[in-house]
Design an enzyme around this catalytic site. Structure first.
Site, PDB file in Angstrom:
ATOM      1  CE  LYS A  20      -1.820  -0.787   4.038  1.00 61.37           C
ATOM      2  NZ  LYS A  20      -1.114  -1.999   4.475  1.00 61.37           N
ATOM      3  NE  ARG A  95      -2.630   0.310  10.037  1.00 63.70           N
ATOM      4  CZ  ARG A  95      -1.335   0.156  10.208  1.00 63.70           C
ATOM      5  NH1 ARG A  95      -0.893  -0.370  11.332  1.00 63.70           N
ATOM      6  NH2 ARG A  95      -0.490   0.510   9.285  1.00 63.70           N
ATOM      7  NE  ARG A 133       8.042  -2.411   5.058  1.00 57.81           N
ATOM      8  CZ  ARG A 133       6.729  -2.222   5.180  1.00 57.81           C
ATOM      9  NH1 ARG A 133       5.976  -2.044   4.117  1.00 57.81           N
ATOM     10  NH2 ARG A 133       6.175  -2.243   6.368  1.00 57.81           N
ATOM     11  NE  ARG A 166       7.849   0.546   9.097  1.00 57.18           N
ATOM     12  CZ  ARG A 166       6.693   0.492   8.426  1.00 57.18           C
ATOM     13  NH1 ARG A 166       6.600   1.036   7.228  1.00 57.18           N
ATOM     14  NH2 ARG A 166       5.659  -0.114   8.941  1.00 57.18           N
ATOM     15  NE  ARG A 177       3.525  -4.096  11.224  1.00 57.20           N
ATOM     16  CZ  ARG A 177       4.278  -3.790  10.173  1.00 57.20           C
ATOM     17  NH1 ARG A 177       5.480  -4.320  10.051  1.00 57.20           N
ATOM     18  NH2 ARG A 177       3.829  -2.991   9.242  1.00 57.20           N
TER      19      ARG A 177
END
Ligand code: ZN
Length: 219
Positions: A20, A95, A133, A166, A177
């Site tokens: 996203k 969310r 990532r 991160r 998550r």
């Protein structure tokens, strides 16, 4: 290149790692609209050491969601800024159902949502994407150690900034998550389907293919 309607007010919905953020950045660079990433906004608050940042950090490090009232207020303030008047993409918000309902209440009539785009990706693929990532600490560009490596490991190709992982992309936070996503965010699919604004995109394909289809969906 297709032109996206400047009146688009979209929510990008999907699990962490669905792409996203990457796609929202790309669309916002191609078309004049505001990319509103609640994750980026919170990370800026954390980096600035603000009161909001201190509150948010403890939740984010544990892979948990920051409380609804904190996020809702932050998003409502952001949407009222001049650059977000005509068109925007919300990335990372809402969310939870209470967040979605609060958003609907604050956007009435001509300012209502035009699209909710769901980025569908199998869970096994998400884990690989998240764990590899890396984000540029300077310009915010997103890279991946295998899928989209920089020329020099740890250094951003765009601006030379240092790449960081991160805290919520570390293995211990990823499982949490995805679990939070399943229980709190996936019910939003039914909520938006009922309101007939939901569009689904198969996001388990190359970023270029997804981008082209996304622009079509947002017309
Ligand atoms: Zn950079």
């Amino acid at each position: 290149m297709a032109v996206v309607s400047l009146q688009a007010r979209c929510v990008f919905l999907g699990a962490p790692g669905a792409g996203k953020g990457t796609q929202a950045k790309r669309v916002a660079e191609a078309v004049r609209l505001a990319h509103i990433s609640t994750g980026d906004m919170l990370r800026e608050e954390v980096a600035a050491g603000s009161e909001l940042g201190r509150q948010a950090k403890s939740f984010m490090d544990g892979g948990k969601l920051v409380p609804d009232d904190v996020i809702i207020r932050m998003v409502q303030d952001r949407i009222r800024k001049p650059d977000a008047r005509a068109a925007w993409i919300l990335d990372g918000f809402p969310r939870t159902l209470p967040q979605a309902e609060a958003l609907d209440r604050s956007l009435s009539g001509a300012a209502a949502l035009t699209h909710v785009i769901y980025f569908a990706v199998p869970e096994a693929v998400l884990v690989g994407r998240l764990s590899g990532r890396r984000t540029c600490s300077k310009c915010g560009a997103i890279w991946h150690v295998e899928n989209q490596p920089t020329k020099k490991p740890g250094v951003c190709d765009r601006c030379g900034g240092e790449l960081l992982q991160r805290s919520d992309d570390r293995p211990e936070a990823i499982g949490k998550r995805l679990e939070v996503y399943r229980s709190q965010t996936s019910p939003l699919l039914a909520y938006y389907r009922d309101r007939k604004v939901l569009r689904e995109i198969d996001a388990n394909r190359s970023p270029d293919v997804v981008y082209k289809e996304l622009l079509k969906l947002m017309q």
